[in-house]
Design a protein around this motif. Structure first.
Motif, PDB file in Angstrom:
ATOM      1  N   TYR A 137      13.950 -24.038  -6.600  1.00  0.00           N
ATOM      2  CA  TYR A 137      13.435 -24.255  -5.184  1.00  0.00           C
ATOM      3  C   TYR A 137      13.924 -23.032  -4.288  1.00  0.00           C
ATOM      4  CZ  TYR A 137      11.702 -28.700  -6.756  1.00  0.00           C
ATOM      5  OH  TYR A 137      11.038 -29.804  -7.267  1.00  0.00           O
TER       6      TYR A 137
ATOM      7  N   PHE B  97      17.979 -30.452   2.721  1.00  0.00           N
ATOM      8  CA  PHE B  97      17.191 -29.989   1.446  1.00  0.00           C
ATOM      9  C   PHE B  97      17.240 -31.056   0.557  1.00  0.00           C
ATOM     10  CE2 PHE B  97      18.876 -26.535   3.846  1.00  0.00           C
ATOM     11  CZ  PHE B  97      17.674 -25.673   3.946  1.00  0.00           C
TER      12      PHE B  97
ATOM     13  N   SER C 224      15.661 -33.215  -5.873  1.00  0.00           N
ATOM     14  CA  SER C 224      14.534 -34.119  -6.268  1.00  0.00           C
ATOM     15  C   SER C 224      14.556 -34.208  -7.777  1.00  0.00           C
ATOM     16  CB  SER C 224      13.424 -33.480  -5.811  1.00  0.00           C
ATOM     17  OG  SER C 224      13.019 -32.083  -6.140  1.00  0.00           O
TER      18      SER C 224
ATOM     19  N   TYR D 207      11.223 -29.717   4.759  1.00  0.00           N
ATOM     20  CA  TYR D 207       9.732 -29.721   4.536  1.00  0.00           C
ATOM     21  C   TYR D 207       9.179 -31.000   5.394  1.00  0.00           C
ATOM     22  CZ  TYR D 207       8.454 -25.905   1.338  1.00  0.00           C
ATOM     23  OH  TYR D 207       8.122 -24.871   0.825  1.00  0.00           O
TER      24      TYR D 207
ATOM     25  N   TYR E 135       6.491 -28.370  -7.518  1.00  0.00           N
ATOM     26  CA  TYR E 135       7.791 -28.675  -6.667  1.00  0.00           C
ATOM     27  C   TYR E 135       7.391 -30.049  -6.035  1.00  0.00           C
ATOM     28  CZ  TYR E 135       8.428 -23.701  -7.244  1.00  0.00           C
ATOM     29  OH  TYR E 135       8.437 -22.339  -7.645  1.00  0.00           O
TER      30      TYR E 135
ATOM     31  N   TYR F 235       9.284 -32.271  -2.989  1.00  0.00           N
ATOM     32  CA  TYR F 235      10.124 -32.004  -1.720  1.00  0.00           C
ATOM     33  C   TYR F 235      10.386 -33.652  -1.013  1.00  0.00           C
ATOM     34  CZ  TYR F 235       9.131 -27.176  -2.019  1.00  0.00           C
ATOM     35  OH  TYR F 235       9.009 -26.198  -2.545  1.00  0.00           O
TER      36      TYR F 235
END
Length: 305
Positions: free
Chosen positions: A94, A105, A108, A152, A303, A305
């Motif tokens: 990422y 951040f 995950s 995000y 991805y 988030y």
């Protein structure tokens, strides 16, 4: 269109459509019937207490709360373009733009070793290594990464979007009701901004309150607003980015105690869930949507988030 689970006739919460719900204080209207579910705001607050820290001359990675599914990082130097990269035990990398100050951040990919690096731009797309660290992580809460705010999807209890989510959850008896009410509200309130999509810059992240106020956005805005609303109600939600067909796209998956993980966000017909995401629901005719989505094979997740 989604409708709320239950009806006044069967003892459940009333069906609530997005255009029937406005911002209000439910406690001021005695005629409003509250659902049986607690709609209290449940925002988790990320922190960087400094108990586990890795640092260079001008960058700091705080892994004190890595077990909760996130890290903090800050850049203190003067390079105008800096990236943080996180590679998890699943080998997926990422890349985030760092904006200065403390940021958070997600981790995950679950438990395992994460490689975290800070990189400073030196020219065009060339970067130099500021620092790189391997961090062994044992996740203690499998839902942590999908409940805490992060870069995000940043929010706190004072957010307008969070308060709106509490309003929409006021009528709910179950988490499924909350998901339904929020879903309806988002797809009716936010319209897709084609000009914005054509001109979006790399590294764009959503300001959820700004997106809700302007009532328009791109797929990431739809997904981030819903993620914020659901997480602030204690409902684990994954903001997912990848491809829908050939289009780069964002959607969500969410967790309900009654169903487990509901992937790709869904259409609920009162009995069954089928794969859907809020951007396409707001902007695509129903049958065309079903032809495209099918069994979900048109979605390629990259991805989370």
């Amino acid at each position: 269109m989604l409708t709320a689970c239950g009806s006044p006739n069967d003892g459940g919460s009333p069906s609530v459509y997005a255009d029937e719900v406005s911002y209000f204080d439910p406690t001021t209207d005695p005629s409003v019937v509250k659902g049986t579910r607690d709609n209290s705001i449940r925002c988790l607050t990320p922190a960087a207490p400094g108990t586990v820290v890795f640092s260079s001359e001008n960058a700091v990675i705080d892994a004190s709360n890595a077990s909760q599914g996130y890290i903090g990082a800050s850049y203190l130097g003067d390079c105008p373009k800096v990236k943080l990269q996180i590679t998890g035990p699943d080998a997926v990398t990422y890349s985030f733009d760092m904006h200065g100050g403390q940021e958070y951040f997600p981790l995950s990919a679950g438990s395992g070793t994460y490689t975290v690096g800070v990189y400073e731009n030196i020219s065009a797309n060339q970067y130099s290594v500021n620092m790189v660290e391997d961090i062994d992580v044992a996740i203690s809460d499998e839902f942590g990464a999908f409940l805490y705010p992060n870069q995000y999807c940043m929010f706190d209890a004072s957010s307008t979007t969070v308060k709106k989510a509490a309003d929409l959850a006021f009528f709910a008896d179950t988490d499924l009701d909350v998901i339904t009410n929020i879903y309806n509200y988002v797809i009716k309130t936010i319209s897709y901004d084609h000009d914005m999509a054509e001109n979006i810059q790399s590294g764009y992240v959503c300001d959820v309150d700004a997106a809700l106020e302007r009532g328009s956005g791109i797929c990431l805005d739809y997904a981030a607003v819903m993620t914020c609303m659901l997480r602030s109600q204690g409902i684990p939600t994954r903001l997912e980015v990848g491809y829908a067909g050939s289009a780069y796209h964002a959607w969500i998956s969410t967790y309900a105690d009654e169903k487990g993980w509901i992937n790709g966000i869904i259409e609920f017909d009162g009995t069954n869930w089928s794969l859907m995401d809020p951007t396409f629901s707001a902007n695509t005719e129903r049958e065309e949507l079903k032809r495209f989505i099918g069994d979900g094979s048109n979605y390629l997740l990259k991805y989370t988030y």
